[in-house]
Design a protein around this motif. Sequence first.
Motif, PDB file in Angstrom:
ATOM      1  N   GLU A   5     -15.666  21.118   5.157  1.00  0.00           N
ATOM      2  CA  GLU A   5     -15.986  20.380   3.930  1.00  0.00           C
ATOM      3  C   GLU A   5     -16.196  21.334   2.753  1.00  0.00           C
ATOM      4  O   GLU A   5     -15.759  21.067   1.643  1.00  0.00           O
ATOM      5  CB  GLU A   5     -17.239  19.510   4.109  1.00  0.00           C
ATOM      6  N   TRP A   6     -16.885  22.429   3.021  1.00  0.00           N
ATOM      7  CA  TRP A   6     -17.148  23.413   1.964  1.00  0.00           C
ATOM      8  C   TRP A   6     -15.853  24.098   1.538  1.00  0.00           C
ATOM      9  O   TRP A   6     -15.600  24.288   0.353  1.00  0.00           O
ATOM     10  CB  TRP A   6     -18.187  24.427   2.427  1.00  0.00           C
ATOM     11  N   ASN A   7     -15.029  24.452   2.513  1.00  0.00           N
ATOM     12  CA  ASN A   7     -13.759  25.104   2.193  1.00  0.00           C
ATOM     13  C   ASN A   7     -12.880  24.185   1.344  1.00  0.00           C
ATOM     14  O   ASN A   7     -12.246  24.640   0.386  1.00  0.00           O
ATOM     15  CB  ASN A   7     -13.020  25.514   3.469  1.00  0.00           C
ATOM     16  N   TYR A   8     -12.846  22.903   1.680  1.00  0.00           N
ATOM     17  CA  TYR A   8     -12.065  21.947   0.896  1.00  0.00           C
ATOM     18  C   TYR A   8     -12.651  21.834  -0.510  1.00  0.00           C
ATOM     19  O   TYR A   8     -11.910  21.835  -1.496  1.00  0.00           O
ATOM     20  CB  TYR A   8     -12.038  20.581   1.591  1.00  0.00           C
ATOM     21  N   TRP A   9     -13.978  21.740  -0.612  1.00  0.00           N
ATOM     22  CA  TRP A   9     -14.614  21.647  -1.921  1.00  0.00           C
ATOM     23  C   TRP A   9     -14.270  22.880  -2.772  1.00  0.00           C
ATOM     24  O   TRP A   9     -13.936  22.750  -3.948  1.00  0.00           O
ATOM     25  CB  TRP A   9     -16.141  21.515  -1.812  1.00  0.00           C
ATOM     26  N   MET A  10     -14.345  24.056  -2.164  1.00  0.00           N
ATOM     27  CA  MET A  10     -14.043  25.281  -2.920  1.00  0.00           C
ATOM     28  C   MET A  10     -12.616  25.260  -3.450  1.00  0.00           C
ATOM     29  O   MET A  10     -12.370  25.654  -4.595  1.00  0.00           O
ATOM     30  CB  MET A  10     -14.265  26.526  -2.056  1.00  0.00           C
ATOM     31  N   GLY A  11     -11.668  24.796  -2.653  1.00  0.00           N
ATOM     32  CA  GLY A  11     -10.285  24.699  -3.110  1.00  0.00           C
ATOM     33  C   GLY A  11     -10.152  23.767  -4.302  1.00  0.00           C
ATOM     34  O   GLY A  11      -9.473  24.082  -5.287  1.00  0.00           O
ATOM     35  N   MET A  12     -10.828  22.614  -4.226  1.00  0.00           N
ATOM     36  CA  MET A  12     -10.807  21.658  -5.341  1.00  0.00           C
ATOM     37  C   MET A  12     -11.459  22.273  -6.581  1.00  0.00           C
ATOM     38  O   MET A  12     -10.958  22.128  -7.693  1.00  0.00           O
ATOM     39  CB  MET A  12     -11.545  20.374  -4.959  1.00  0.00           C
ATOM     40  N   ALA A  13     -12.584  22.951  -6.380  1.00  0.00           N
ATOM     41  CA  ALA A  13     -13.316  23.550  -7.500  1.00  0.00           C
ATOM     42  C   ALA A  13     -12.500  24.665  -8.153  1.00  0.00           C
ATOM     43  O   ALA A  13     -12.484  24.792  -9.382  1.00  0.00           O
ATOM     44  CB  ALA A  13     -14.662  24.084  -7.016  1.00  0.00           C
ATOM     45  N   THR A  35     -17.086  29.343 -15.339  1.00  0.00           N
ATOM     46  CA  THR A  35     -17.487  30.750 -15.301  1.00  0.00           C
ATOM     47  C   THR A  35     -17.223  31.380 -13.943  1.00  0.00           C
ATOM     48  O   THR A  35     -16.617  32.437 -13.839  1.00  0.00           O
ATOM     49  CB  THR A  35     -18.985  30.894 -15.645  1.00  0.00           C
ATOM     50  N   ASN A  36     -17.710  30.740 -12.894  1.00  0.00           N
ATOM     51  CA  ASN A  36     -17.498  31.213 -11.527  1.00  0.00           C
ATOM     52  C   ASN A  36     -17.799  30.072 -10.563  1.00  0.00           C
ATOM     53  O   ASN A  36     -18.262  29.007 -10.967  1.00  0.00           O
ATOM     54  CB  ASN A  36     -18.340  32.468 -11.213  1.00  0.00           C
ATOM     55  N   LEU A  37     -17.541  30.283  -9.299  1.00  0.00           N
ATOM     56  CA  LEU A  37     -17.706  29.232  -8.300  1.00  0.00           C
ATOM     57  C   LEU A  37     -19.151  28.759  -8.196  1.00  0.00           C
ATOM     58  O   LEU A  37     -19.410  27.573  -8.006  1.00  0.00           O
ATOM     59  CB  LEU A  37     -17.198  29.727  -6.945  1.00  0.00           C
ATOM     60  N   ALA A  65     -14.989  15.310  -2.430  1.00  0.00           N
ATOM     61  CA  ALA A  65     -15.271  16.559  -1.720  1.00  0.00           C
ATOM     62  C   ALA A  65     -16.763  16.895  -1.795  1.00  0.00           C
ATOM     63  O   ALA A  65     -17.349  17.379  -0.825  1.00  0.00           O
ATOM     64  CB  ALA A  65     -14.438  17.700  -2.307  1.00  0.00           C
ATOM     65  N   THR A  66     -17.394  16.609  -2.933  1.00  0.00           N
ATOM     66  CA  THR A  66     -18.829  16.853  -3.093  1.00  0.00           C
ATOM     67  C   THR A  66     -19.623  15.917  -2.190  1.00  0.00           C
ATOM     68  O   THR A  66     -20.611  16.327  -1.580  1.00  0.00           O
ATOM     69  CB  THR A  66     -19.247  16.701  -4.568  1.00  0.00           C
ATOM     70  N   VAL A  67     -19.182  14.666  -2.077  1.00  0.00           N
ATOM     71  CA  VAL A  67     -19.807  13.705  -1.160  1.00  0.00           C
ATOM     72  C   VAL A  67     -19.771  14.261   0.261  1.00  0.00           C
ATOM     73  O   VAL A  67     -20.772  14.221   0.988  1.00  0.00           O
ATOM     74  CB  VAL A  67     -19.098  12.327  -1.212  1.00  0.00           C
ATOM     75  N   ASP A  68     -18.630  14.788   0.662  1.00  0.00           N
ATOM     76  CA  ASP A  68     -18.488  15.319   2.014  1.00  0.00           C
ATOM     77  C   ASP A  68     -19.420  16.498   2.274  1.00  0.00           C
ATOM     78  O   ASP A  68     -19.999  16.611   3.344  1.00  0.00           O
ATOM     79  CB  ASP A  68     -17.041  15.736   2.282  1.00  0.00           C
ATOM     80  N   VAL A  69     -19.572  17.367   1.278  1.00  0.00           N
ATOM     81  CA  VAL A  69     -20.452  18.528   1.441  1.00  0.00           C
ATOM     82  C   VAL A  69     -21.912  18.102   1.501  1.00  0.00           C
ATOM     83  O   VAL A  69     -22.674  18.557   2.354  1.00  0.00           O
ATOM     84  CB  VAL A  69     -20.245  19.560   0.312  1.00  0.00           C
ATOM     85  N   LEU A  70     -22.305  17.213   0.586  1.00  0.00           N
ATOM     86  CA  LEU A  70     -23.715  16.817   0.493  1.00  0.00           C
ATOM     87  C   LEU A  70     -24.100  15.683   1.442  1.00  0.00           C
ATOM     88  O   LEU A  70     -25.283  15.348   1.557  1.00  0.00           O
ATOM     89  CB  LEU A  70     -24.055  16.426  -0.951  1.00  0.00           C
ATOM     90  N   LYS A  71     -23.098  15.092   2.092  1.00  0.00           N
ATOM     91  CA  LYS A  71     -23.330  14.022   3.087  1.00  0.00           C
ATOM     92  C   LYS A  71     -24.063  12.817   2.502  1.00  0.00           C
ATOM     93  O   LYS A  71     -24.903  12.196   3.146  1.00  0.00           O
ATOM     94  CB  LYS A  71     -24.109  14.554   4.295  1.00  0.00           C
ATOM     95  N   GLN A  72     -23.749  12.496   1.245  1.00  0.00           N
ATOM     96  CA  GLN A  72     -24.306  11.308   0.601  1.00  0.00           C
ATOM     97  C   GLN A  72     -23.420  10.926  -0.568  1.00  0.00           C
ATOM     98  O   GLN A  72     -22.745  11.770  -1.132  1.00  0.00           O
ATOM     99  CB  GLN A  72     -25.741  11.531   0.148  1.00  0.00           C
ATOM    100  N   ASP A  73     -23.431   9.642  -0.895  1.00  0.00           N
ATOM    101  CA  ASP A  73     -22.599   9.138  -1.983  1.00  0.00           C
ATOM    102  C   ASP A  73     -23.510   8.536  -3.044  1.00  0.00           C
ATOM    103  O   ASP A  73     -23.936   7.389  -2.951  1.00  0.00           O
ATOM    104  CB  ASP A  73     -21.632   8.086  -1.444  1.00  0.00           C
TER     105      ASP A  73
END
Length: 108
Positions: A5-13, A35-37, A65-73
Amino acid sequence: TEIPEWNYWMGMALEEMKDMRNEEGEDYFRKYAGTNLHECWAVCVEYFFEAPIAFRKNRPELYSATVDVLKQDMAQRVERALFNNPVEIENGVVSEKSYFYAPRTKNQ
């Protein structure tokens, strides 16, 4: 340990940050997010909790992707809260903050 989930989020970011630097598309996030990740994550989390419905509308894939990382919507939670506690609608728009910052009576 890899966290998909984090890897996917980083790609999107990283794509969002690239677009910000190239000034492609509309400006949704503050420029500082590019500025940065770490700053991008901070801004995404801020928008996620402060304006989740707008975040989901403007950047649906990054929001998901943020929902997936934080496990909440949060957008879903805000919509549910607004449905269960209706607020006045002005000009056809319900402000997300109207529910959270509306004055409460003693019994609420």
